[in-house]
Design a protein around this motif. Structure first.
Motif, PDB file in Angstrom:
ATOM      1  N   LYS A 107       0.834  -1.206   0.000  1.00  0.00           N
ATOM      2  CA  LYS A 107       0.000   0.000   0.000  1.00  0.00           C
ATOM      3  C   LYS A 107       0.869   1.257   0.000  1.00  0.00           C
ATOM      4  O   LYS A 107       0.607   2.199  -0.741  1.00  0.00           O
ATOM      5  N   ARG A 108       1.926   1.275   0.815  1.00  0.00           N
ATOM      6  CA  ARG A 108       2.828   2.429   0.849  1.00  0.00           C
ATOM      7  C   ARG A 108       3.536   2.609  -0.490  1.00  0.00           C
ATOM      8  O   ARG A 108       3.695   3.724  -0.980  1.00  0.00           O
ATOM      9  N   GLN A 109       3.960   1.518  -1.098  1.00  0.00           N
ATOM     10  CA  GLN A 109       4.650   1.583  -2.376  1.00  0.00           C
ATOM     11  C   GLN A 109       3.714   2.113  -3.475  1.00  0.00           C
ATOM     12  O   GLN A 109       4.114   2.934  -4.290  1.00  0.00           O
ATOM     13  N   GLU A 111       1.109   4.078  -3.080  1.00  0.00           N
ATOM     14  CA  GLU A 111       0.855   5.499  -2.809  1.00  0.00           C
ATOM     15  C   GLU A 111       2.034   6.347  -3.268  1.00  0.00           C
ATOM     16  O   GLU A 111       1.856   7.393  -3.877  1.00  0.00           O
ATOM     17  N   GLN A 112       3.242   5.896  -3.004  1.00  0.00           N
ATOM     18  CA  GLN A 112       4.436   6.634  -3.409  1.00  0.00           C
ATOM     19  C   GLN A 112       4.533   6.708  -4.934  1.00  0.00           C
ATOM     20  O   GLN A 112       4.841   7.758  -5.497  1.00  0.00           O
TER      21      GLN A 112
END
Length: 135
Positions: A107-109, A111-112
């Motif tokens: 999820k973080r990847q 979003e980035q």
């Protein structure tokens, strides 16, 4: 307050979030500010047309990792001479944690990557309209 000034203030209030989110630096020397803000707003609207990619759902990650962990734990228990059920429980617990961690990282990847794509669209759009983008 006169009407043109009121319109300018209203436009700035509406554009403030887009200016803050744009995260690009444009050399505005000798640039018509009204045209600049209109172009900035239009470029931001274009950048919002990107589709944000999402990883697999949290449930899918957890179920898959739990099943794999249980299978590995059971196999390890059986190889060591046990019944495998205790190993399956431990493996399932480890798989549960692993699935949650995997989901968070994906999820973080995503979003980035989405933010980088938006930044690229904003930069290309403003440069295409003749502005000197400094970053």
């Amino acid at each position: 307050m006169n009407k043109p000034r009121l319109q300018l203030v209203a436009a700035m209030v509406l554009l403030l979030p887009s200016i803050l989110q744009a995260n690009i630096i444009v050399d505005t020397k000798d640039v018509d500010q009204q045209k600049y803000h209109a172009d900035l707003y239009e470029c931001e609207q274009l950048s919002h047309q990107l589709e944000q990619q999402s990883g697999d759902s949290l449930g899918h990650d957890i179920v898959g990792s739990t099943a794999k962990g249980a299978a590995l734990g059971a196999a390890g228990g059986a190889i060591s001479g046990g019944s495998g059920s205790k190993g399956a429980k431990v493996g399932a617990g480890i798989g549960l944690i692993g699935g949650a961690l995997k989901h968070g990282a994906e999820k973080r990847q995503a979003e980035q990557q989405y933010q980088q794509q938006q930044q690229s669209v904003m930069r290309n759009c403003m440069e295409g309209r003749g502005y000197s983008v400094l970053n």
